[in-house]
Write a protein that holds these residues in place. Structure first.
Motif, short mmCIF file in Angstrom:
data_model
loop_
_atom_site.label_atom_id
_atom_site.label_comp_id
_atom_site.label_asym_id
_atom_site.label_seq_id
_atom_site.Cartn_x
_atom_site.Cartn_y
_atom_site.Cartn_z
N ARG A 1 4.42 -59.09 -4.89
CA ARG A 1 4.01 -60.19 -4.02
C ARG A 1 4.27 -59.86 -2.54
NH1 ARG A 1 1.15 -63.07 -7.46
NH2 ARG A 1 2.20 -63.80 -9.31
N GLY A 2 4.04 -58.59 -2.19
CA GLY A 2 4.16 -58.14 -0.81
C GLY A 2 5.56 -57.77 -0.35
N ARG A 3 6.54 -57.92 -1.23
CA ARG A 3 7.93 -57.61 -0.87
C ARG A 3 8.44 -56.45 -1.71
NH1 ARG A 3 11.05 -62.73 0.98
NH2 ARG A 3 12.40 -60.99 1.44
N PRO A 4 9.35 -55.63 -1.18
CA PRO A 4 9.89 -54.50 -1.94
C PRO A 4 10.56 -54.96 -3.23
CG PRO A 4 10.47 -54.32 0.38
CD PRO A 4 9.87 -55.69 0.19
N LEU A 5 10.31 -54.23 -4.31
CA LEU A 5 10.88 -54.54 -5.62
C LEU A 5 11.94 -53.50 -5.96
CD1 LEU A 5 10.85 -56.30 -8.19
CD2 LEU A 5 9.08 -54.77 -9.08
N ALA A 6 13.20 -53.90 -5.97
CA ALA A 6 14.30 -53.00 -6.30
C ALA A 6 14.45 -52.87 -7.81
CB ALA A 6 15.60 -53.54 -5.70
N GLY A 7 14.88 -51.70 -8.26
CA GLY A 7 15.19 -51.48 -9.67
C GLY A 7 14.01 -51.25 -10.59
N ALA A 8 12.81 -51.12 -10.06
CA ALA A 8 11.63 -50.91 -10.90
C ALA A 8 11.60 -49.46 -11.40
CB ALA A 8 10.36 -51.20 -10.11
N LEU A 9 11.27 -49.29 -12.66
CA LEU A 9 11.09 -47.95 -13.23
C LEU A 9 9.70 -47.47 -12.84
CD1 LEU A 9 12.10 -45.63 -15.03
CD2 LEU A 9 11.07 -46.84 -16.97
N VAL A 10 9.64 -46.35 -12.13
CA VAL A 10 8.38 -45.76 -11.70
C VAL A 10 8.23 -44.46 -12.47
CG1 VAL A 10 7.06 -44.85 -9.74
CG2 VAL A 10 8.62 -46.76 -9.41
N ARG A 11 7.12 -44.32 -13.18
CA ARG A 11 6.88 -43.10 -13.96
C ARG A 11 5.61 -42.42 -13.50
NH1 ARG A 11 7.47 -44.55 -20.14
NH2 ARG A 11 5.93 -46.10 -19.62
N ALA A 12 5.55 -41.11 -13.73
CA ALA A 12 4.38 -40.33 -13.32
C ALA A 12 3.87 -39.50 -14.50
CB ALA A 12 4.73 -39.41 -12.15
N TRP A 13 2.57 -39.50 -14.66
CA TRP A 13 1.88 -38.70 -15.67
C TRP A 13 0.95 -37.74 -14.96
CZ3 TRP A 13 3.02 -43.78 -15.95
CH2 TRP A 13 3.57 -44.29 -17.13
N THR A 14 0.71 -36.59 -15.57
CA THR A 14 -0.23 -35.65 -14.97
C THR A 14 -1.08 -34.98 -16.04
OG1 THR A 14 -0.46 -33.80 -13.43
CG2 THR A 14 1.35 -33.66 -15.00
N SER A 15 -2.24 -34.54 -15.61
CA SER A 15 -3.16 -33.80 -16.45
C SER A 15 -3.88 -32.80 -15.55
CB SER A 15 -4.17 -34.77 -17.07
OG SER A 15 -5.08 -34.09 -17.89
N PRO A 16 -4.12 -31.58 -16.05
CA PRO A 16 -4.83 -30.61 -15.22
C PRO A 16 -6.24 -31.09 -14.89
CG PRO A 16 -3.97 -29.58 -17.22
CD PRO A 16 -3.78 -31.05 -17.37
N ALA B 1 16.99 -50.36 -3.10
CA ALA B 1 16.98 -51.70 -2.53
C ALA B 1 15.76 -51.95 -1.64
CB ALA B 1 18.26 -51.95 -1.74
N ARG B 2 15.17 -50.88 -1.08
CA ARG B 2 13.96 -51.02 -0.25
C ARG B 2 12.68 -50.93 -1.08
NH1 ARG B 2 16.43 -46.46 3.05
NH2 ARG B 2 15.09 -45.45 1.56
N GLY B 3 12.83 -50.85 -2.41
CA GLY B 3 11.67 -50.73 -3.29
C GLY B 3 11.09 -49.34 -3.30
N GLU B 4 11.87 -48.34 -2.84
CA GLU B 4 11.35 -46.98 -2.70
C GLU B 4 11.91 -46.04 -3.76
OE1 GLU B 4 11.88 -45.57 1.30
OE2 GLU B 4 11.08 -47.42 2.14
N ALA B 5 11.07 -45.09 -4.15
CA ALA B 5 11.46 -44.01 -5.06
C ALA B 5 10.78 -42.74 -4.58
CB ALA B 5 11.02 -44.33 -6.49
N ARG B 6 11.37 -41.60 -4.93
CA ARG B 6 10.81 -40.30 -4.56
C ARG B 6 10.49 -39.55 -5.85
NH1 ARG B 6 11.43 -39.23 0.69
NH2 ARG B 6 11.42 -36.99 0.57
#
Length: 192
Positions: free
Chosen positions: A103-118, A144-149
């Motif tokens: 809702r436009g605000r940073p979300l802390a603690g969210a699990l962010v996953r990445a998938w890849t395919s050639p 806390a800023r809703g950021e992940a690397r």
């Protein structure tokens, strides 16, 4: 896309699903949704079926002919309820910093996953059947800023996704409401 690229965003309507208790609990565990799991256990609802309605918020970044120049378009939020926003050119930068917005605000603690395919020849996506059911290759939690690397080590077609679940205000419809956000893009075979 024009030479600067294009960002395409979409928000679906809700779809309803009901899962037996064990399957719903396994789904919450898989998606890293510890808060809803704890609420279900504390309230005694963990023994009951999981009634949920969900909506999808996908985005895709199509790089233009001038890599890097138009990436500013990819970095702007699209205004979706749940959104993965890259903080640098997703086709070029690693590790890729992303921000998850609820809702436009940073979300802390969210699990962010990445998938890849050639990618196929000439950067074309491979056949959908060949890309189906690929497991995630890496994950991180937002701060806390809703950021992940995310260290995206390979060229290819990438999907970055997250799920956020809240109690449903319309209990006659469902017990839970979840939002699924994703960002897809391609990375080249060499540094551009």
């Amino acid at each position: 896309p024009d030479d600067d690229g294009a960002l395409i965003a979409y928000q679906s309507n809700f779809a309803a699903i009901e899962l037996p208790a064990a399957e719903f609990d396994a789904y919450l565990r898989l998606e890293g949704l510890a808060g809803p799991r704890e609420v279900r256990q504390r309230s005694g609802a963990a023994a009951g079926a999981g009634r949920e309605r969900y909506a999808r918020c996908p985005k895709t970044w199509i790089a233009g002919a001038r890599p890097g120049r138009g990436a500013a378009r990819a970095l702007r939020p699209a205004g979706l309820p749940l959104e993965v926003v890259p903080l640098a050119d997703p086709g070029r930068v690693t590790p890729l910093p992303v921000r998850v917005l609820w809702r436009g605000r940073p979300l802390a603690g969210a699990l962010v996953r990445a998938w890849t395919s050639p990618l196929g020849s000439a950067w074309a996506p491979r056949d959908a059947a060949a890309r189906d059911s690929v497991g995630p290759s890496l994950e991180a939690r937002t701060d806390a800023r809703g950021e992940a690397r995310l260290s995206l080590p390979a060229a290819g077609e990438w999907l970055i996704g997250t799920v956020h679940m809240v109690p449903c205000a319309e209990r006659h419809e469902a017990d839970w409401e979840s939002w699924w956000a994703s960002l897809t893009f391609a990375r080249g075979t060499r540094e551009r």
